[in-house]
Design a protein around this motif. Structure first.
Motif, PDB file in Angstrom:
ATOM      1  N   ILE A 189      -0.282   6.981   3.572  1.00  0.00           N
ATOM      2  CA  ILE A 189      -0.636   7.333   2.194  1.00  0.00           C
ATOM      3  C   ILE A 189      -0.039   8.690   1.829  1.00  0.00           C
ATOM      4  O   ILE A 189       0.539   8.866   0.747  1.00  0.00           O
ATOM      5  N   VAL A 190      -0.154   9.649   2.735  1.00  0.00           N
ATOM      6  CA  VAL A 190       0.412  10.981   2.489  1.00  0.00           C
ATOM      7  C   VAL A 190       1.924  10.898   2.321  1.00  0.00           C
ATOM      8  O   VAL A 190       2.505  11.529   1.438  1.00  0.00           O
ATOM      9  N   LEU A 191       2.576  10.113   3.172  1.00  0.00           N
ATOM     10  CA  LEU A 191       4.028   9.955   3.099  1.00  0.00           C
ATOM     11  C   LEU A 191       4.451   9.452   1.729  1.00  0.00           C
ATOM     12  O   LEU A 191       5.333  10.041   1.076  1.00  0.00           O
ATOM     13  N   VAL A 192       3.822   8.391   1.257  1.00  0.00           N
ATOM     14  CA  VAL A 192       4.204   7.806  -0.025  1.00  0.00           C
ATOM     15  C   VAL A 192       3.879   8.758  -1.170  1.00  0.00           C
ATOM     16  O   VAL A 192       4.685   8.957  -2.094  1.00  0.00           O
ATOM     17  N   GLN A 193       2.694   9.374  -1.124  1.00  0.00           N
ATOM     18  CA  GLN A 193       2.319  10.316  -2.187  1.00  0.00           C
ATOM     19  C   GLN A 193       3.318  11.460  -2.291  1.00  0.00           C
ATOM     20  O   GLN A 193       3.767  11.826  -3.383  1.00  0.00           O
ATOM     21  N   PHE A 194       3.668  12.012  -1.145  1.00  0.00           N
ATOM     22  CA  PHE A 194       4.534  13.191  -1.141  1.00  0.00           C
ATOM     23  C   PHE A 194       5.950  12.844  -1.599  1.00  0.00           C
ATOM     24  O   PHE A 194       6.591  13.616  -2.324  1.00  0.00           O
ATOM     25  N   LEU A 195       6.444  11.676  -1.197  1.00  0.00           N
ATOM     26  CA  LEU A 195       7.800  11.296  -1.586  1.00  0.00           C
ATOM     27  C   LEU A 195       7.886  10.902  -3.058  1.00  0.00           C
ATOM     28  O   LEU A 195       8.954  10.998  -3.671  1.00  0.00           O
ATOM     29  N   LEU A 196       6.780  10.467  -3.648  1.00  0.00           N
ATOM     30  CA  LEU A 196       6.778  10.087  -5.064  1.00  0.00           C
ATOM     31  C   LEU A 196       6.573  11.271  -6.007  1.00  0.00           C
ATOM     32  O   LEU A 196       6.791  11.138  -7.213  1.00  0.00           O
ATOM     33  N   LEU A 197       6.151  12.396  -5.481  1.00  0.00           N
ATOM     34  CA  LEU A 197       5.914  13.569  -6.328  1.00  0.00           C
ATOM     35  C   LEU A 197       7.196  14.020  -7.035  1.00  0.00           C
ATOM     36  O   LEU A 197       8.284  13.932  -6.465  1.00  0.00           O
ATOM     37  N   PRO A 198       7.073  14.506  -8.260  1.00  0.00           N
ATOM     38  CA  PRO A 198       8.226  15.153  -8.899  1.00  0.00           C
ATOM     39  C   PRO A 198       8.676  16.347  -8.051  1.00  0.00           C
ATOM     40  O   PRO A 198       7.888  16.902  -7.271  1.00  0.00           O
TER      41      PRO A 198
ATOM     42  N   ASP B  58       0.530   1.317  -6.466  1.00  0.00           N
ATOM     43  CA  ASP B  58       1.548   0.337  -6.860  1.00  0.00           C
ATOM     44  C   ASP B  58       2.675   0.273  -5.832  1.00  0.00           C
ATOM     45  O   ASP B  58       3.163  -0.809  -5.488  1.00  0.00           O
ATOM     46  N   CYS B  59       3.095   1.440  -5.369  1.00  0.00           N
ATOM     47  CA  CYS B  59       4.178   1.486  -4.381  1.00  0.00           C
ATOM     48  C   CYS B  59       3.746   0.839  -3.069  1.00  0.00           C
ATOM     49  O   CYS B  59       4.493   0.042  -2.482  1.00  0.00           O
ATOM     50  N   LEU B  60       2.549   1.157  -2.607  1.00  0.00           N
ATOM     51  CA  LEU B  60       2.040   0.556  -1.377  1.00  0.00           C
ATOM     52  C   LEU B  60       1.931  -0.956  -1.511  1.00  0.00           C
ATOM     53  O   LEU B  60       2.228  -1.706  -0.580  1.00  0.00           O
ATOM     54  N   LEU B  61       1.515  -1.423  -2.688  1.00  0.00           N
ATOM     55  CA  LEU B  61       1.392  -2.846  -2.930  1.00  0.00           C
ATOM     56  C   LEU B  61       2.760  -3.529  -2.834  1.00  0.00           C
ATOM     57  O   LEU B  61       2.898  -4.604  -2.234  1.00  0.00           O
ATOM     58  N   LYS B  62       3.781  -2.898  -3.405  1.00  0.00           N
ATOM     59  CA  LYS B  62       5.137  -3.454  -3.324  1.00  0.00           C
ATOM     60  C   LYS B  62       5.628  -3.490  -1.876  1.00  0.00           C
ATOM     61  O   LYS B  62       6.276  -4.447  -1.454  1.00  0.00           O
TER      62      LYS B  62
ATOM     63  N   THR C 249      -1.957  -9.831   3.887  1.00  0.00           N
ATOM     64  CA  THR C 249      -2.546 -10.497   2.724  1.00  0.00           C
ATOM     65  C   THR C 249      -3.804  -9.767   2.262  1.00  0.00           C
ATOM     66  O   THR C 249      -4.006  -9.547   1.062  1.00  0.00           O
ATOM     67  N   SER C 250      -4.650  -9.373   3.203  1.00  0.00           N
ATOM     68  CA  SER C 250      -5.867  -8.629   2.854  1.00  0.00           C
ATOM     69  C   SER C 250      -5.532  -7.274   2.261  1.00  0.00           C
ATOM     70  O   SER C 250      -6.168  -6.828   1.294  1.00  0.00           O
ATOM     71  N   ALA C 251      -4.533  -6.607   2.822  1.00  0.00           N
ATOM     72  CA  ALA C 251      -4.119  -5.304   2.293  1.00  0.00           C
ATOM     73  C   ALA C 251      -3.603  -5.441   0.872  1.00  0.00           C
ATOM     74  O   ALA C 251      -3.921  -4.622  -0.010  1.00  0.00           O
ATOM     75  N   GLY C 252      -2.804  -6.475   0.629  1.00  0.00           N
ATOM     76  CA  GLY C 252      -2.273  -6.681  -0.718  1.00  0.00           C
ATOM     77  C   GLY C 252      -3.370  -6.929  -1.730  1.00  0.00           C
ATOM     78  O   GLY C 252      -3.348  -6.375  -2.844  1.00  0.00           O
ATOM     79  N   ALA C 253      -4.353  -7.750  -1.369  1.00  0.00           N
ATOM     80  CA  ALA C 253      -5.455  -8.042  -2.284  1.00  0.00           C
ATOM     81  C   ALA C 253      -6.273  -6.786  -2.580  1.00  0.00           C
ATOM     82  O   ALA C 253      -6.660  -6.538  -3.731  1.00  0.00           O
ATOM     83  N   ALA C 254      -6.534  -5.971  -1.546  1.00  0.00           N
ATOM     84  CA  ALA C 254      -7.313  -4.738  -1.735  1.00  0.00           C
ATOM     85  C   ALA C 254      -6.561  -3.743  -2.607  1.00  0.00           C
ATOM     86  O   ALA C 254      -7.154  -3.083  -3.467  1.00  0.00           O
ATOM     87  N   LEU C 255      -5.258  -3.620  -2.388  1.00  0.00           N
ATOM     88  CA  LEU C 255      -4.463  -2.694  -3.198  1.00  0.00           C
ATOM     89  C   LEU C 255      -4.374  -3.165  -4.648  1.00  0.00           C
ATOM     90  O   LEU C 255      -4.413  -2.347  -5.585  1.00  0.00           O
TER      91      LEU C 255
END
Length: 471
Positions: free
Chosen positions: A348-357, A382-386, A433-439
């Motif tokens: 989560i930290v990785l994705v958040q940090f890389l998506l930051l402006p 949204d990114c994690l879901l993709k 599948t469970s991760a996708g539904a939760a996200l």
């Protein structure tokens, strides 16, 4: 059947002559009817903490106990490291056949394996997108054998093939496919059966389940512990554990065991993919430990497609310094599926940090901080879901079809391997599948107002997790 039982009896006789103390309350049984090979069963009721058997350290098949350790310089073994050193010793003892002190022990060890190292291309393809396929390492092992082991055997040919007038010629043949296969078999025996042999007075830092870190275990010498490796493993029914004493290794009961019950060791919380890779079988009892691994390169590729930043490489270096970057991230089981429990905070930290402006990322780097994993923005969800959906799409069959397909009681080795591969990919697809539904549910709950910028401004990143680099 006679040869099987005779080998078991000779092995037990050898143990007794070697000074092992085996309780008369346990028996070595033929469990091939339930696809378990040999196993240890309680012949009488066993009390908690009762000693099942005690094996003298001198009977452990390890570098220290082999004659080879007296004939080859210690520096050579130090260079090879624990794994290759034990493979070298096992090759030496195996080649000596009946002259080896451990010959009766080798006769009860398997020489045919269902571990992934021995699967053909079609069988491995049944694992589909499972990350375990990248962890088999057969090609790299071949290279290590050729570059590390074979030169040592050639250098000490007269020692390794003592008394053989063709010793040098035999050493030259050690790079042949047949001998490389033999090295793989020794390595597979070590992977499946060897223990990390601690000194009697060692202290290791262990977690709440009693397991040491991989780094600590990797530094310990490896050894094959006769009788201890006759125990099958079960995550739910584990009722025994090996304890290290000054002069011996002792297997004790962890709980009362009734007569007729099998005695089980435990491999620790391994997903079924690793159970298959290391031990050549799977069991539903380990399904609770299944994971779906997503390679970091795939995650970064998805983020890169959403971000136009020119500082992604710099950010990855920063995250690496703060112990966030790994080769991949395991999404784990939880029931019901819980994002905070099952998706690692580092991902989560990785994705958040890389998506930051860029300006937001620079502010955090200037403060030596990171985003907080519990404060997830809509863009991150949204990114994690993709990422999860894309990973699921890499599998060639649908989860529903895999579940509907029956195993039909596999009777051939190939059918068995196909069935095991199917169960591994089912476990991984269920998690994705469970991760996708939760996200998807989280994205719907957050709506469109939960931006990274607002999250960042409302709650600056947590304290730095920077580590001291040792490499």
């Amino acid at each position: 059947m006679a040869d099987f039982e005779e080998a078991s009896q000779r092995f037990q006789g050898w143990l007794s002559r070697s000074g092992a103390d085996i309780s008369n309350k346990i028996e070595l049984r033929d469990l091939r009817a339930v696809n378990a090979g040999r196993g240890v069963v309680a012949a009488q009721d066993v009390d908690e903490d009762e000693i099942l058997f005690r094996i003298p350290r001198s009977s452990v098949l390890c570098v220290e106990n082999s004659i080879l350790s007296k004939e080859i310089p210690k520096a050579t073994f130090d260079t090879l490291g624990p794994w290759l050193s034990l493979i070298l010793v096992m090759l030496y003892e195996y080649e000596n056949k009946s002259a080896s002190n451990w010959a009766p022990y080798f006769n009860v060890l398997p020489m045919e394996f269902n571990t992934l190292m021995f699967w053909d291309a079609n069988e491995l393809e049944e694992l589909q997108a499972s990350a375990v396929r990248t962890k088999i390492g057969k090609e790299s092992a071949d290279e290590n054998f050729k570059k590390e082991l074979v030169p040592v055997i050639k250098e000490f040919a007269e020692v390794f093939f003592s008394g053989d007038g063709h010793a040098r010629a035999r050493a030259e043949e050690m790079s042949s496919p047949e001998n490389l296969l033999l090295m793989h078999k020794m390595g597979s025996l070590i992977m499946a059966y060897a223990f990390d042999v601690e000194p009697g007075n060692v202290h290791k830092d262990v977690d709440e389940d009693g397991y040491a870190s991989e780094d600590e275990d990797d530094a310990l010498p490896k050894g094959m512990v006769p009788m201890a490796d006759m125990l099958n493993a079960d995550a739910d029914r584990n009722n025994a554990r090996l304890f290290y004493e000054e002069d011996s290794l002792t297997m004790k009961a962890l709980k009362p065991i009734k007569a007729g019950e099998e005695i089980f060791n435990d491999y620790g919380p391994l997903p079924r993919s690793d159970l298959l890779r290391r031990y050549g079988y799977i069991t539903d009892n380990y399904a609770q430990y299944d994971v779906a691994e997503i390679p970091t390169e795939e995650i970064v590729a998805h983020v890169s497609s959403l971000s136009h930043s020119s500082t992604l490489a710099e950010r990855m270096d920063y995250l690496d310094e703060h112990d966030v970057v790994d080769t991949g991230y395991d999404i784990t089981n939880s029931d019901p599926f819980n994002i905070q429990e099952s998706i690692p905070p580092e991902l989560i930290v990785l994705v958040q940090f890389l998506l930051l402006p860029d300006d937001g990322a620079k502010r955090l780097m200037g403060k030596g901080k990171l985003p907080k994993p519990g404060n997830i923005a809509r863009e991150v969800v949204d990114c994690l879901l993709k990422i999860v959906k894309a990973r699921l799409e890499q599998y060639k069959t649908f989860l529903e079809d895999d579940i509907a397909a029956t195993d039909d009681f596999p009777t051939t080795q190939k059918e068995l391997r196909y069935a095991m591969a199917k169960h591994v990919r089912i476990g991984e697809k269920r998690i994705l599948t469970s991760a996708g539904a939760a996200l998807a549910r989280m994205a719907q709950e957050l709506g469109g107002t939960n931006s990274i910028e607002k999250r960042l401004n409302g709650d600056a990143g947590g304290p730095s997790r920077k580590k001291q680099k040792t490499r």
